[in-house]
Design a protein around this motif. Structure first.
Motif, mmCIF file in Angstrom:
data_model
loop_
_atom_site.group_PDB
_atom_site.id
_atom_site.type_symbol
_atom_site.label_atom_id
_atom_site.label_comp_id
_atom_site.label_asym_id
_atom_site.label_seq_id
_atom_site.Cartn_x
_atom_site.Cartn_y
_atom_site.Cartn_z
ATOM 1 N N HIS A 1 0.818 -1.214 0.000
ATOM 2 C CA HIS A 1 0.000 0.000 0.000
ATOM 3 C C HIS A 1 0.853 1.267 0.000
ATOM 4 C CE1 HIS A 1 -3.663 -2.291 1.866
ATOM 5 N NE2 HIS A 1 -3.596 -2.436 0.553
ATOM 6 N N GLU A 2 2.046 1.177 -0.524
ATOM 7 C CA GLU A 2 2.980 2.305 -0.514
ATOM 8 C C GLU A 2 2.327 3.613 -0.952
ATOM 9 O OE1 GLU A 2 7.133 3.661 -2.777
ATOM 10 O OE2 GLU A 2 6.232 1.707 -3.182
ATOM 11 N N ARG A 3 1.533 3.572 -2.007
ATOM 12 C CA ARG A 3 0.953 4.809 -2.561
ATOM 13 C C ARG A 3 -0.048 5.454 -1.603
ATOM 14 N NH1 ARG A 3 -1.993 3.727 -7.724
ATOM 15 N NH2 ARG A 3 -2.369 1.674 -6.793
ATOM 16 N N ASP B 1 6.853 -3.733 -1.850
ATOM 17 C CA ASP B 1 7.142 -2.352 -2.275
ATOM 18 C C ASP B 1 7.843 -1.616 -1.125
ATOM 19 O OD1 ASP B 1 5.123 -1.895 -0.459
ATOM 20 O OD2 ASP B 1 3.713 -1.024 -1.896
ATOM 21 N N SER C 1 6.539 -0.131 1.433
ATOM 22 C CA SER C 1 5.640 0.056 2.578
ATOM 23 C C SER C 1 6.366 -0.035 3.913
ATOM 24 C CB SER C 1 4.510 -0.981 2.538
ATOM 25 O OG SER C 1 3.648 -0.761 1.447
ATOM 26 N N ASP D 1 -5.180 1.064 2.580
ATOM 27 C CA ASP D 1 -5.479 1.812 1.360
ATOM 28 C C ASP D 1 -6.766 2.623 1.536
ATOM 29 O OD1 ASP D 1 -6.987 -0.509 1.459
ATOM 30 O OD2 ASP D 1 -6.782 -0.984 -0.669
ATOM 31 N N ASP E 1 -8.193 5.795 -6.913
ATOM 32 C CA ASP E 1 -6.762 5.744 -6.623
ATOM 33 C C ASP E 1 -6.209 7.119 -6.243
ATOM 34 O OD1 ASP E 1 -6.648 3.059 -7.322
ATOM 35 O OD2 ASP E 1 -4.729 3.317 -8.346
#
Length: 312
Positions: free
Chosen positions: A15-17, A45, A47, A94, A128
Motif C-alpha cells: 500500500h505504498e501509494r 514495495d 511500505s 489503502d 486511486d
C-alpha cells in the motif's frame, strides 16, 4: 463515562501509494484511548520503510511483520490477538478514516446493550487519486439494525471497512476463518447469528476502489474467492432456521450461482446450484443454468452487456 480502549489493526500489503494518508487518518482520530497495531503482510514495495519512519516518529504505534505473505485473514488474526482493546477496528491501509470515526462509533456502542456486537456506517468511495466516486448509502439504501442474519445472508449492504466490533465477538468466533480467501461474508454470517448490528447514518470512512482490491476480483475467472463463498454458503445452510432465512439463503445462492456461471467459474456454479437444490429446490431457469454449466457453455458476454448498459 469511561473511554474503553479501541485497537485499530492496520493491515498493509503493498500500500505504498496510500499508506501515509491512511496512517495520518489514524493519527488524527479525535478519540483519545487508542491502540494502533500495524501488520505488514510481507509487502514487496516500499511500505515497510514508510511504516518504520512512522513508528520512529510516533512511538505509540506498534509494528508487526508477518515474515511471509499469509493473506488477509491470517495476517489480521495476528494483529487482533496481539491487541488489548475492548473494541476492534479492521483497517486496510489503502482506506482513510475520518477524524471522528472511532469517537462516533464508541458513543453509539455505549448507548446500546451488550447484545450488539457490531456498529457499521455509511462510507464514501474514492479512486486511486482520492477523488470522490459515490456514497455507499446511494447504492444500498436500506441499512437495518438489530437481528440482521437474514439480511446479510440474502444481500450485500454493509461496507466492510466501516465496522467497529466488540472484542468478545472475535474471541467467541476465534477470529477470522484462516482457511478462507476473504473474511467479510463469513464474519457477517457467524457473528450476526449471535449478535445484533447497529447502523450509524454518518460517513465515517473513505473506501478506496482500485484494480488490486479483493472485491474487484471476486468474480474473475479462476479466482479462489468464489471457492470461499461456496464454503460460507454451505455453513450458512446449517444455520438457517426460519422461512425468511431459507428464502434469503436461496436468494444468495441464485445470485452467486448466476455470477459464477457467467464468469465461467463452472465448478463453483454447479456447487452453488446443488446447494440450492438441497435447500429450496431448483427453479427452471437455474436448472437450465446448471445444464449449461455442466457442458461448459460460456455465455459471459451477457454479463458484460448488462454492465455496459447499466453504467451508461
Amino acid at each position: 463515562m469511561s473511554q474503553p480502549l479501541v485497537s485499530i489493526i492496520c493491515l498493509c500489503y503493498n500500500h505504498e501509494r496510500f499508506l501515509r494518508e491512511a496512517l495520518d487518518s489514524v493519527l488524527t482520530q479525535t478519540y483519545p484511548n487508542l491502540e494502533v497495531i500495524i501488520v505488514d503482510d510481507c509487502s514487496t514495495d516500499n511500505s515497510v520503510s514508510i511504516i518504520r519512519k512512522y513508528v520512529q516518529q510516533y512511538p505509540q504505534l506498534k509494528f508487526i511483520s508477518t515474515g511471509q505473505n499469509l493473506g488477509n485473514t491470517r495476517a489480521f488474526n495476528i494483529g487482533w490477538r496481539a491487541s488489548q482493546g475492548q473494541f476492534i477496528l479492521d483497517f486496510a491501509t489503502d482506506d482513510v478514516l475520518l477524524p471522528g470515526r472511532v469517537a462516533q462509533q464508541v458513543a453509539q456502542f455505549q448507548r446500546l446493550g451488550p447484545a450488539y456486537g457490531v456498529v457499521y456506517s455509511d462510507a464514501e468511495y474514492i479512486s486511486d487519486a482520492s477523488e470522490h466516486l459515490y456514497f455507499h448509502s446511494q447504492r444500498y439504501k436500506a441499512a437495518p439494525d438489530g437481528d440482521v442474519f437474514a439480511e446479510v445472508l440474502g444481500r450485500y449492504f454493509i461496507c466492510p471497512p466501516t465496522m467497529l466490533m466488540r472484542r468478545e465477538v472475535f474471541e467467541k468466533l476465534h477470529g477470522y476463518d484462516e482457511a478462507l480467501a476473504y473474511e467479510d461474508f463469513d464474519f457477517w454470517i457467524r457473528s450476526a447469528r449471535q449478535y445484533k448490528y447497529a447502523y450509524l447514518p454518518e460517513v465515517t470512512t473513505k473506501r478506496r476502489l482500485h484494480n488490486h482490491s479483493l472485491s474487484g476480483n471476486l468474480y474473475k475467472k479462476g479466482n479462489q474467492l468464489l471457492a470461499s463463498t461456496v464454503v460460507v454458503c454451505r455453513r450458512a445452510a446449517e444455520m438457517v432456521q426460519t422461512p425468511q432465512e431459507h428464502a434469503a439463503l436461496a436468494r444468495r445462492l441464485k445470485y452467486e450461482a448466476r455470477h459464477a456461471y457467467l464468469t465461467a467459474n463452472f465448478t463453483e456454479a454447479e456447487q452453488l446450484l446443488q446447494l440450492l437444490k438441497q435447500t429450496t429446490g431448483t427453479p427452471f431457469l437455474y436448472s437450465l443454468i446448471r445444464q449449461l454449466s455442466k457442458r461448459r457453455i460460456n455465455l459471459g458476454f451477457l454479463r458484460s452487456l448488462y454492465y455496459r448498459l447499466r453504467n451508461r
